[in-house]
Enzyme design. Sequence first.
Site, mmCIF file in Angstrom:
data_model
loop_
_atom_site.group_PDB
_atom_site.id
_atom_site.type_symbol
_atom_site.label_atom_id
_atom_site.label_comp_id
_atom_site.label_asym_id
_atom_site.label_seq_id
_atom_site.Cartn_x
_atom_site.Cartn_y
_atom_site.Cartn_z
ATOM 1 N N ARG B 65 0.857 -1.099 0.079
ATOM 2 C CA ARG B 65 0.004 -0.114 -0.082
ATOM 3 C C ARG B 65 0.914 1.431 0.051
ATOM 4 N NH1 ARG B 65 -4.780 0.176 3.214
ATOM 5 N NH2 ARG B 65 -5.540 -1.839 2.990
ATOM 6 N N THR B 66 1.666 1.158 1.242
ATOM 7 C CA THR B 66 2.312 2.637 1.073
ATOM 8 C C THR B 66 3.205 2.666 -0.185
ATOM 9 O OG1 THR B 66 2.514 2.211 3.286
ATOM 10 C CG2 THR B 66 3.915 3.982 2.673
ATOM 11 N N LYS B 93 22.276 -9.015 -0.259
ATOM 12 C CA LYS B 93 23.705 -9.504 -0.645
ATOM 13 C C LYS B 93 24.823 -8.891 0.397
ATOM 14 C CE LYS B 93 23.041 -9.319 -5.398
ATOM 15 N NZ LYS B 93 22.967 -8.320 -6.669
ATOM 16 N N ARG B 115 11.627 2.998 3.563
ATOM 17 C CA ARG B 115 10.993 2.472 4.709
ATOM 18 C C ARG B 115 11.981 1.174 5.093
ATOM 19 N NH1 ARG B 115 5.883 -0.521 5.688
ATOM 20 N NH2 ARG B 115 5.029 1.779 5.550
ATOM 21 N N HIS B 143 6.079 7.688 11.425
ATOM 22 C CA HIS B 143 5.630 7.220 10.005
ATOM 23 C C HIS B 143 4.749 8.550 9.422
ATOM 24 C CE1 HIS B 143 3.966 5.604 6.503
ATOM 25 N NE2 HIS B 143 3.250 4.447 6.943
#
Lengths: 428, 319
Positions: B65-66, B93, B115, B143
């Site tokens: 969603r975000t 990695k 994020r 957030h």
Amino acid sequence: MSATVFQNARIVDPSRAIDEIGTVIVENGTIRAAGGNALGQGVPDGATVVDCAGKAILPGLVDARVFVGEPGAEHRETIASASHAAAAGGITSFIMMPDTAPVIDDVALVEFVLRTARETACVNIYPAAAITKGLQGDELSEFGLLRAAGAVALTQGRRTLASALTMRRALTYARDMGLVVAHATQDPDLTSRGVMNEGLLASWLGLPGIPREAEAIPLQRDLMLARLTGARYHAAEISTAMSAEAVRRAKEEGIQVTAGISINHLCLNENDVGEYRTFFRLSPPLRAEEDRLAMVEALKEGTVDIIVSSHDPQDVDTKRLPFEEAAAGAIGLETLLAAALRLYHSGDVPLLRLVEALSTAPARLFGLPGGTLRPSAPADLIVVDLEAPWIVREADIRSLSKNTAFEGARMQGRVLQTMVAGRTVFSA
Amino acid sequence: MTDAPAFPLFPHRHLLGIKGLSPADIELLLDRADAAVAISRQSEKKRNTLRGRTQINLFYEASTRTQSSFELAGKRLGADVMNMSVASSSAKKGETLLDTAITLNAMRPDILVIRHSAAGAAALLAQKVTCSVVNAGDGAHEHPTQALLDALTIRREKGRIGGLVVAICGDVLHSRVARSNIILLNALGARVRVIAPSTLLPSGIERMGAESFTSMAEGLKGADVVMMLRLQRERMAGSFVPSTREYFRFFGLDAEKLKAAKEDALVMHPGPMNRGIEIASEVADGPRSVIQEQVEMGVAVRMAVMEALLDPRRNEDAA
């Protein structure tokens, strides 16, 4: 061998409760005399005479908790680089923690450290051995053989023994072998994913907190086991008022317990973490200001016996990460004395008590030479300008790792000369 | 900016959190977002205010969603949008966040949306790159665009935020949404309550600008807004709460518990919802739910934030 005479020095020797102006005479690597009337014994022929002009002479510092990267992580710190950093900081002896790769849990590793130190280091280095093999917390290492090889204490280094049974047996057996068990307590379950002191600050930062009880609960357990076994127990690094109170009561009860605190926890608090500054991620975590004040008081009254640097070199690969993912620890050999002198300049702790906690007490506690200016003791001493101001700069740091919690800090008090067994290993 | 009203200049280069924003900064972003809602509701949704600009979405935690909300916002403003998800990136990695940041910075993006599961990750990134950074969620820290979209939803529904009673319910301890909302709602003068079992409340909550309750009936009394939080799967069984059925019984929002709130109380949820755990479907899909509006406001708020950060007037100042 030649002789050196330091005149007009402020001699601070906690082993004899001396703080007076006088002379120190060093000859053949040992102290011949130190005190107000030392000159009564005459100046040795051909001696170098130094006028200290009131600068202080202290017994070299003895740092009982130092992490070194050799063997296994030489890019962070070698035994040699740690020794040079120590010399610059006025530390003439230190005890090296067994958290290396491989772990110092075997005679061969003790011998390796002592040999490497003999060949490459400029200060005295004494290995502490792991209580359990590989620091795994299960099988006891060979206390007797390790001691015979030169290990001066037993510890789990950064770790805490989870099993009360293993701790009981370790204490019982260590008592037989005449070794101190030095243990830093932090309950791993209660700590969980915690990375800083639990409280409002951690809550706002969204960082998992470490409650004070995580330190106090295993400490209380250990104190009860020390009473049960009669062993010598050293709380290696306490950080809270709660822990200091536990140690105070144990001492009153006559339990053979001593305690140490890192210089960071005497000078800094959780606010220094600011916005996720990983150089202030320490273990135990920096606590609240009330805790710091309680620790200063505990140091002053002697509940806390010794001050350690808890020197823990970490590289960019372990520090240049988000706070939760960064390794704990800060270097401290070069700033130990200057940071401790803040407590002297602020009037919180008298100089004699401070030097005792930095030198005389740890030497006595772990049975090491040094920590004194008594005649015939090894000439492990430092000349210090107690007033000289300076600023900690990354570029000046001798340690291979630069993770200092005092970057840019203003200090007052500087080491001018460090002597180990009569040999000058550092001069400013 | 040609067809939009002239908004004041947003005085920050990054949006790392609600902390550090003044009430005026917040109102500015909400005003801009209001304008962006109008654009999104036209049939011609595309603007060109960010034409030629590059937006990189760097998502270390999966979030459909975000991420799509940020992507859509960027595209509606005409930016070139690149998504880097952790599964296909070098993070797997072993490359560190900062090495990735330095590499991406060399590609000269104008805006980085990040994020990450670690608190402070966005701030760390912002120290090392030359472009603007938007925090799309960092661990349990903040957030900010979620709090802004919640505020926009409330303001459009209620006409104001000041003086409203807002109850935030659920896993406040691990919630960045809760932290950002507590700061924002306090800044705009709302009265904030949190309702949760104490195992899911952060230490010192009473000093964080929220009144805390352990009973829904008490905490929801007279609330104008009920904001539910998602309970993460790993916290459902045993560790923080004994079971999902016990949690739902005491802290799940259903029609019965909602009766304690004001009759016209809004029901909100940042999504994705655990139906039957923190919220009952009858409420989530009911007349007071503004959960779909929140999703729409999300795109508008992200458009507003990116437009404000990449305000062309800022470059003129620099030049």
